[in-house]
Design an enzyme around this catalytic site. Structure first.
Site, mmCIF file in Angstrom:
data_model
loop_
_atom_site.group_PDB
_atom_site.id
_atom_site.type_symbol
_atom_site.label_atom_id
_atom_site.label_comp_id
_atom_site.label_asym_id
_atom_site.label_seq_id
_atom_site.Cartn_x
_atom_site.Cartn_y
_atom_site.Cartn_z
ATOM 1 N N GLY A 46 0.817 -1.230 -0.072
ATOM 2 C CA GLY A 46 0.222 0.166 -0.060
ATOM 3 C C GLY A 46 0.714 1.366 -0.126
ATOM 4 O O GLY A 46 1.739 1.450 0.696
ATOM 5 N N CYS A 88 6.291 -0.792 6.392
ATOM 6 C CA CYS A 88 6.280 0.732 6.240
ATOM 7 C C CYS A 88 6.740 1.114 4.994
ATOM 8 O O CYS A 88 8.363 1.506 4.882
ATOM 9 C CB CYS A 88 6.071 1.454 6.419
ATOM 10 N N LEU A 89 6.592 1.129 2.912
ATOM 11 C CA LEU A 89 7.371 2.010 2.764
ATOM 12 C C LEU A 89 8.129 3.353 2.561
ATOM 13 O O LEU A 89 10.094 3.255 2.819
ATOM 14 C CB LEU A 89 6.941 1.874 1.059
ATOM 15 N N HIS A 134 -2.275 6.448 7.643
ATOM 16 C CA HIS A 134 -0.320 7.700 7.523
ATOM 17 C C HIS A 134 -1.375 9.517 6.841
ATOM 18 O O HIS A 134 -0.826 9.750 6.575
ATOM 19 C CB HIS A 134 -0.826 7.594 5.764
HETATM 20 NI NI NI Z 1 3.308 2.779 5.719
#
Ligand code: NI
Length: 156
Positions: A46, A88-89, A134
């Site tokens: 995501g 998380c990216l 986020h």
């Molecule tokens: Ni994230």
């Protein structure tokens, strides 16, 4: 279409509350297409708009069963709970245990402004919750069960 730069932890943009997306035009579509490319390239589940520096309430999720675009998403109901590893990216090479609902129902708009409701279970519910957080400047590490021990991976 293009790959966008993913904002990393430490950048204030990840801590802001995003504003409602009011226009459903070509500009939005272009950004969503770029987010799709960026997510694919990063091999994530995501990506939220603030992660590419845009403080608007939208995100995309793909847990392997197709891309979902959520504009102005709201979790309208949730059920059960699950505890598992999350990453998380924007926080490379780090995974921590987070407890999330097992099932969520999200109300959102699509890229043309049409409202819809979508249910997510398991990994999809986790991804919906993570990405919607986020939009309020909340990161999974804020909710981590093991704030003190982070698992470091070899890459990056
Ligand atoms: Ni994230």
């Amino acid at each position: 279409m293009a790959i966008r730069n993913i904002v990393k932890i430490g950048d204030d943009v990840l801590r802001k509350v995003c504003r409602t997306q009011l226009t459903f035009d070509d500009k939005l579509h272009q950004i969503l297409d770029d987010m799709k490319d960026t997510l694919e390239e990063a091999q994530g589940a995501g990506l939220a708009a603030p992660q590419i520096g845009i403080l608007r309430r939208y995100c995309i999720v793909d847990v392997g069963d197709g891309l979902v675009e959520l504009i102005n998403p709201v979790i309208v109901s949730q059920e059960g709970s699950q505890t598992g590893d999350e990453g998380c990216l924007s926080i490379p090479s780090r995974y921590e245990t987070v407890t999330r609902p097992m099932k969520v129902t999200v109300r959102a708009q699509d890229r043309n402004g049409n409202s819809f409701t979508i249910m997510g279970e398991g990994l999809k519910a986790r991804a919906f919750c993570h990405e919607i957080d986020h939009l309020d400047g909340v990161l999974y590490i804020d909710k981590s069960d093991n704030k003190t021990k982070s698992i470091k991976f070899g890459r990056k």
